[in-house]
Design a protein around this motif. Structure first.
Motif, PDB file in Angstrom:
ATOM      1  N   ASN A   1       0.803  -1.229   0.000  1.00  0.00           N
ATOM      2  CA  ASN A   1       0.000   0.000   0.000  1.00  0.00           C
ATOM      3  C   ASN A   1       0.840   1.286   0.000  1.00  0.00           C
ATOM      4  O   ASN A   1       0.570   2.193  -0.805  1.00  0.00           O
ATOM      5  CB  ASN A   1      -0.956  -0.004   1.203  1.00  0.00           C
ATOM      6  CG  ASN A   1      -1.928   1.144   1.145  1.00  0.00           C
ATOM      7  OD1 ASN A   1      -2.798   1.187   0.275  1.00  0.00           O
ATOM      8  ND2 ASN A   1      -1.771   2.116   2.042  1.00  0.00           N
ATOM      9  N   PRO A   2       1.886   1.424   0.844  1.00  0.00           N
ATOM     10  CA  PRO A   2       2.686   2.662   0.777  1.00  0.00           C
ATOM     11  C   PRO A   2       3.442   2.824  -0.532  1.00  0.00           C
ATOM     12  O   PRO A   2       3.809   3.946  -0.892  1.00  0.00           O
ATOM     13  CB  PRO A   2       3.666   2.506   1.951  1.00  0.00           C
ATOM     14  CG  PRO A   2       3.139   1.416   2.791  1.00  0.00           C
ATOM     15  CD  PRO A   2       2.351   0.531   1.910  1.00  0.00           C
TER      16      PRO A   2
ATOM     17  N   ILE B   1       2.236   2.024  -3.586  1.00  0.00           N
ATOM     18  CA  ILE B   1       1.358   2.439  -4.688  1.00  0.00           C
ATOM     19  C   ILE B   1       0.507   3.643  -4.333  1.00  0.00           C
ATOM     20  O   ILE B   1      -0.102   4.244  -5.204  1.00  0.00           O
ATOM     21  CB  ILE B   1       0.444   1.264  -5.117  1.00  0.00           C
ATOM     22  CG1 ILE B   1      -0.455   0.844  -3.958  1.00  0.00           C
ATOM     23  CG2 ILE B   1       1.256   0.088  -5.616  1.00  0.00           C
ATOM     24  CD1 ILE B   1      -1.478  -0.213  -4.333  1.00  0.00           C
ATOM     25  N   SER B   2       0.437   4.002  -3.056  1.00  0.00           N
ATOM     26  CA  SER B   2      -0.329   5.181  -2.631  1.00  0.00           C
ATOM     27  C   SER B   2       0.622   6.141  -1.928  1.00  0.00           C
ATOM     28  O   SER B   2       1.275   5.770  -0.949  1.00  0.00           O
ATOM     29  CB  SER B   2      -1.461   4.759  -1.682  1.00  0.00           C
ATOM     30  OG  SER B   2      -2.089   5.922  -1.154  1.00  0.00           O
ATOM     31  N   HIS B   3       0.675   7.369  -2.444  1.00  0.00           N
ATOM     32  CA  HIS B   3       1.596   8.365  -1.881  1.00  0.00           C
ATOM     33  C   HIS B   3       0.840   9.537  -1.268  1.00  0.00           C
ATOM     34  O   HIS B   3       1.377  10.634  -1.152  1.00  0.00           O
ATOM     35  CB  HIS B   3       2.545   8.853  -2.973  1.00  0.00           C
ATOM     36  CG  HIS B   3       3.201   7.743  -3.727  1.00  0.00           C
ATOM     37  ND1 HIS B   3       4.028   6.817  -3.115  1.00  0.00           N
ATOM     38  CD2 HIS B   3       3.104   7.363  -5.022  1.00  0.00           C
ATOM     39  CE1 HIS B   3       4.433   5.950  -4.014  1.00  0.00           C
ATOM     40  NE2 HIS B   3       3.877   6.233  -5.178  1.00  0.00           N
ATOM     41  N   ARG B   4      -0.426   9.296  -0.919  1.00  0.00           N
ATOM     42  CA  ARG B   4      -1.212  10.345  -0.275  1.00  0.00           C
ATOM     43  C   ARG B   4      -0.688  10.569   1.146  1.00  0.00           C
ATOM     44  O   ARG B   4      -0.091   9.697   1.741  1.00  0.00           O
ATOM     45  CB  ARG B   4      -2.687   9.955  -0.248  1.00  0.00           C
ATOM     46  CG  ARG B   4      -3.320   9.808  -1.614  1.00  0.00           C
ATOM     47  CD  ARG B   4      -4.750   9.334  -1.490  1.00  0.00           C
ATOM     48  NE  ARG B   4      -5.582  10.313  -0.786  1.00  0.00           N
ATOM     49  CZ  ARG B   4      -6.808  10.049  -0.342  1.00  0.00           C
ATOM     50  NH1 ARG B   4      -7.312   8.846  -0.520  1.00  0.00           N
ATOM     51  NH2 ARG B   4      -7.503  10.983   0.280  1.00  0.00           N
TER      52      ARG B   4
ATOM     53  N   THR C   1       4.793   7.742   2.868  1.00  0.00           N
ATOM     54  CA  THR C   1       4.158   8.627   3.851  1.00  0.00           C
ATOM     55  C   THR C   1       3.618   7.827   5.037  1.00  0.00           C
ATOM     56  O   THR C   1       3.242   6.658   4.899  1.00  0.00           O
ATOM     57  CB  THR C   1       2.990   9.401   3.202  1.00  0.00           C
ATOM     58  OG1 THR C   1       1.978   8.474   2.808  1.00  0.00           O
ATOM     59  CG2 THR C   1       3.461  10.176   1.979  1.00  0.00           C
TER      60      THR C   1
ATOM     61  N   GLU D   1       0.860   8.393   6.515  1.00  0.00           N
ATOM     62  CA  GLU D   1      -0.576   8.166   6.346  1.00  0.00           C
ATOM     63  C   GLU D   1      -0.859   6.920   5.513  1.00  0.00           C
ATOM     64  O   GLU D   1      -1.777   6.141   5.826  1.00  0.00           O
ATOM     65  CB  GLU D   1      -1.224   9.393   5.689  1.00  0.00           C
ATOM     66  CG  GLU D   1      -1.373  10.595   6.595  1.00  0.00           C
ATOM     67  CD  GLU D   1      -0.068  11.364   6.780  1.00  0.00           C
ATOM     68  OE1 GLU D   1       0.898  11.059   6.048  1.00  0.00           O
ATOM     69  OE2 GLU D   1      -0.013  12.253   7.650  1.00  0.00           O
ATOM     70  N   SER D   2      -0.074   6.710   4.447  1.00  0.00           N
ATOM     71  CA  SER D   2      -0.325   5.521   3.614  1.00  0.00           C
ATOM     72  C   SER D   2       0.038   4.244   4.380  1.00  0.00           C
ATOM     73  O   SER D   2      -0.619   3.211   4.217  1.00  0.00           O
ATOM     74  CB  SER D   2       0.466   5.608   2.312  1.00  0.00           C
ATOM     75  OG  SER D   2       1.854   5.671   2.564  1.00  0.00           O
TER      76      SER D   2
ATOM     77  N   TYR E   1      -2.847   3.695   6.745  1.00  0.00           N
ATOM     78  CA  TYR E   1      -4.028   3.195   6.020  1.00  0.00           C
ATOM     79  C   TYR E   1      -3.856   1.698   5.694  1.00  0.00           C
ATOM     80  O   TYR E   1      -4.796   0.919   5.831  1.00  0.00           O
ATOM     81  CB  TYR E   1      -4.224   3.990   4.733  1.00  0.00           C
ATOM     82  CG  TYR E   1      -5.530   3.701   4.042  1.00  0.00           C
ATOM     83  CD1 TYR E   1      -6.686   4.406   4.367  1.00  0.00           C
ATOM     84  CD2 TYR E   1      -5.612   2.695   3.074  1.00  0.00           C
ATOM     85  CE1 TYR E   1      -7.887   4.119   3.744  1.00  0.00           C
ATOM     86  CE2 TYR E   1      -6.810   2.407   2.443  1.00  0.00           C
ATOM     87  CZ  TYR E   1      -7.941   3.131   2.785  1.00  0.00           C
ATOM     88  OH  TYR E   1      -9.138   2.835   2.167  1.00  0.00           O
ATOM     89  N   GLY E   2      -2.640   1.316   5.275  1.00  0.00           N
ATOM     90  CA  GLY E   2      -2.397  -0.096   4.975  1.00  0.00           C
ATOM     91  C   GLY E   2      -2.560  -0.974   6.201  1.00  0.00           C
ATOM     92  O   GLY E   2      -3.152  -2.051   6.130  1.00  0.00           O
TER      93      GLY E   2
ATOM     94  N   TYR F   1      -6.329  10.631   6.069  1.00  0.00           N
ATOM     95  CA  TYR F   1      -5.926  11.589   5.035  1.00  0.00           C
ATOM     96  C   TYR F   1      -6.625  12.931   5.256  1.00  0.00           C
ATOM     97  O   TYR F   1      -7.771  12.936   5.690  1.00  0.00           O
ATOM     98  CB  TYR F   1      -6.269  11.041   3.650  1.00  0.00           C
ATOM     99  CG  TYR F   1      -5.502   9.790   3.283  1.00  0.00           C
ATOM    100  CD1 TYR F   1      -4.116   9.796   3.207  1.00  0.00           C
ATOM    101  CD2 TYR F   1      -6.184   8.599   3.006  1.00  0.00           C
ATOM    102  CE1 TYR F   1      -3.427   8.645   2.870  1.00  0.00           C
ATOM    103  CE2 TYR F   1      -5.500   7.453   2.652  1.00  0.00           C
ATOM    104  CZ  TYR F   1      -4.121   7.481   2.589  1.00  0.00           C
ATOM    105  OH  TYR F   1      -3.430   6.341   2.248  1.00  0.00           O
TER     106      TYR F   1
END
Length: 297
Positions: A73-74, A76-79, A93, A95-96, A99-100, A253
């Motif tokens: 997840n971190p 592929i997602s950089h939010r 990040t 946050e990612s 979230y994962g 986020y």
């Protein structure tokens, strides 16, 4: 264990409500601490039903998949606004990552829920609920739900049989193991397709779906079912009220919120655990009665 004992003795409609609520709250309550409490409760349910034997069978692939999810997840997602470090040109990040971890905890709870579902909601109960509404769809759903465990059990049997002939996927060169693995998969598919055809022919010969279907055994809605359903509905209503008021949810986020639980979050966590453990009260009661009867006191 007997179908007339403990949580297994509950009416299929009560079990359907129980698992529908469990799945719903497992997705609505998106806070890692609450989800961990829920997972621990589902684990306790499995331990009470069969001492956790079924869960242990699935624990390795289940936990492996969740570790992969936490790692991927971190990547592929950089939010998120808090960059921990760069992996090449990719910002990782906080946050990612959070979230994962939260998503993996949610999936872990839901997968543990489905392990206990297979112990409580038998094929008879499933067909009792849905066969009158749509016989063919109910049969298809029942067969699909049992497909993965059935394929896994058959693959283990094939591996044992083929091992006596010197065919194994754990020894030899890579090409040899791949060839043996393909033969095992081919045998598994042939076995499964043949079994599916025999099942379809058998059901057609018995007239399945051609008229109203009677149910055996006949499940009766008893007082324990009414008490359990009332308790589940009350707990569910209270959780919905707390969730609608903004509790039981972690803001991730764009910036990660505090992990500390508010009084409302604690309320949602406690009610969620009570909801999960409520039917297990009948397990405790029936086991205690069984021990008293056997002791002769």
């Amino acid at each position: 264990m007997s179908e007339g004992f403990g949580a297994r003795s509950l009416h299929p409609s009560v079990l359907l409500l129980y698992y529908a609520g469990g799945i719903t709250f497992g997705m609505l309550l998106f806070h890692p601490v609450i989800l961990l409490c829920g997972w621990a409760a589902w684990l306790a349910v499995n331990a009470r039903l069969d001492a956790g034997r079924e869960w242990r069978k699935w624990s390795v692939p289940m936990l492996s998949a969740l570790v992969v999810l936490i790692i991927v997840n971190p990547l592929i997602s950089h939010r998120g606004r808090t960059v921990w470090f760069y992996w090449g040109d990719l910002p990782i990040t906080m946050e990612s990552v959070a979230y994962g971890v939260t998503m993996a905890t949610s999936l872990l709870g839901l997968l543990t829920l489905f392990v206990s579902y297979r112990l409580l909601m038998t094929e008879h109960k499933f067909l009792y609920l849905f066969a009158r509404i749509s016989p063919k769809a109910a049969l298809l759903a029942m067969m699909a739900a049992g497909m993965v465990p059935r394929l896994r059990r058959r693959m283990q049997e094939l591996i044992l049989v083929q091992k006596t002939r010197g065919i194994t996927v754990t020894e030899g060169s890579l090409a040899r193991r791949a060839h043996n693995g393909a033969r095992l998969v081919g045998s598994l598919l042939s076995w499964s397709l043949e079994d599916a055809l025999q099942t379809a022919d058998s059901m057609q010969a018995r007239g399945y779906g051609t008229g109203p279907r009677s149910a055996y055994p006949a499940f009766r809605f008893r007082s324990r079912d009414l008490c359990t359903m009332a308790g589940l509905l009350a707990a569910a209503a209270a959780i919905f009220v707390l969730w609608a008021d903004g509790n039981g949810f972690l803001n991730i986020y764009p910036r990660l919120g505090s992990l500390a639980l508010s009084p409302g979050d604690w309320g949602a966590a406690i009610l969620y655990v009570i909801y999960i453990l409520l039917p297990m009260g009948w397990e405790r009661r029936d086991r205690k009665a069984w021990r008293l009867l056997n002791s002769g006191t």
